[in-house]
Write a protein that holds these residues in place. Structure first.
Motif, PDB file in Angstrom:
ATOM      1  N   HIS A  43       0.832  -1.208   0.000  1.00  0.00           N
ATOM      2  CA  HIS A  43       0.000   0.000   0.000  1.00  0.00           C
ATOM      3  C   HIS A  43       0.861   1.251   0.000  1.00  0.00           C
ATOM      4  CE1 HIS A  43      -3.270   2.711   0.941  1.00  0.00           C
ATOM      5  NE2 HIS A  43      -2.548   3.175   1.993  1.00  0.00           N
ATOM      6  N   TYR A  44       1.896   1.275   0.846  1.00  0.00           N
ATOM      7  CA  TYR A  44       2.749   2.470   0.905  1.00  0.00           C
ATOM      8  C   TYR A  44       3.588   2.624  -0.358  1.00  0.00           C
ATOM      9  CZ  TYR A  44       1.498   3.505   5.700  1.00  0.00           C
ATOM     10  OH  TYR A  44       0.806   3.855   6.823  1.00  0.00           O
ATOM     11  N   GLN A  45       3.996   1.484  -0.929  1.00  0.00           N
ATOM     12  CA  GLN A  45       4.724   1.574  -2.203  1.00  0.00           C
ATOM     13  C   GLN A  45       3.848   2.191  -3.298  1.00  0.00           C
ATOM     14  OE1 GLN A  45       6.113  -2.379  -3.037  1.00  0.00           O
ATOM     15  NE2 GLN A  45       7.921  -2.208  -1.701  1.00  0.00           N
ATOM     16  N   GLU A  47       1.297   4.167  -2.796  1.00  0.00           N
ATOM     17  CA  GLU A  47       1.129   5.588  -2.490  1.00  0.00           C
ATOM     18  C   GLU A  47       2.359   6.388  -2.889  1.00  0.00           C
ATOM     19  OE1 GLU A  47      -1.409   7.280  -1.299  1.00  0.00           O
ATOM     20  OE2 GLU A  47      -2.742   5.543  -1.187  1.00  0.00           O
ATOM     21  N   TRP A  48       3.551   5.800  -2.614  1.00  0.00           N
ATOM     22  CA  TRP A  48       4.785   6.508  -2.963  1.00  0.00           C
ATOM     23  C   TRP A  48       4.923   6.667  -4.477  1.00  0.00           C
ATOM     24  CZ3 TRP A  48       9.099   5.239  -5.797  1.00  0.00           C
ATOM     25  CH2 TRP A  48      10.169   6.127  -5.700  1.00  0.00           C
TER      26      TRP A  48
END
Length: 236
Positions: A43-45, A47-48
């Motif tokens: 998820h954070y990847q 978003e990044w």
């Protein structure tokens, strides 16, 4: 985003008992989930990556905006220089005087154009007058030619009438001569007859002479002359 992190942590605590008592350590077997946290990392990847793409797009738009700003700045500088030059010309040159002179020249040209237009109108009137005079001359010429033709035709007609008259006179003279000869013959025979009667009776009988017929004169001959052709020519 915080709620999703909270849900992930609750899921992990349910799977792995991090806070267990000493009495439960012997009874509960520890089970380790190797995929724990992978979804959070993904998820954070994502978003990044979205932030990175957005940053690149913003950088491109910033470059485009900088280019447009540079163009606008250059245009403003050029306009500023042009305005400075115009201000200098208006302040230190004879532009106003030149404009006044140009206006006067335009007024003179306008007056000249008006005079030329009036002269052209007069020229058109003169041309129409000359054309009318030429047309009158042509009509006079045609009328003169018509008169000449009619005079020639009249002369030919008079000659024909004269010839016919002479022929008629000759025929009349010949006829009259024959009549005279016949009358002389009749008179001679009558004279002989009267002489015989006189010899026999001693008297002369009265002689009935035929009345003399008047001869035809040239002035009394009526000639039919059609003037429709002349009237048709004059009506054009």
């Amino acid at each position: 985003m915080l709620s999703s992190i909270k849900d992930k942590l609750l899921n992990v605590t349910k799977t792995v008992p991090l806070f267990s008592t000493n009495s439960d350590r012997g009874h509960v077997q520890c089970e380790v989930n190797s995929n724990a946290g992978s979804e959070i990392l993904s998820h954070y990847q994502a978003e990044w990556q979205a932030l990175h793409n957005q940053s690149e797009q913003n950088a491109k738009k910033a470059e485009e905006a900088a280019t447009e700003i540079a163009k606008i700045t250059n245009k403003i500088e050029r306009d500023k220089k042009s305005l400075s030059v115009m201000t200098h010309l208006l302040a230190h040159s004879n532009l106003n005087l030149n404009l006044v002179n140009c206006t006067k020249q335009i007024e003179k040209l306008y007056d000249s154009f008006r005079e030329v237009e009036e002269e052209l109108v007069q020229l058109e009137d003169l041309i129409e007058t000359v054309e009318f005079e030429n047309m009158k001359k042509q009509h006079r010429y045609h009328l003169q030619q018509y008169k000449v033709r009619k005079e020639e035709s009249l002369k030919a007609f008079e000659a024909s009438l004269k010839e016919k008259h002479e022929k008629a006179v000759a025929e009349f003279d010949l006829k009259k001569k024959k009549e005279l000869e016949e009358r002389q013959q009749v008179f001679h025979e009558a004279f002989k007859s009267d002489l015989e009667i006189y010899k026999n009776s001693g008297t002369i009988p009265k002689l009935d002479l035929p009345k003399k017929q008047p001869s035809a004169l040239l002035e009394e001959i009526q000639v039919d002359f059609d003037e429709s052709e002349l009237d048709q020519f004059l009506s054009k």
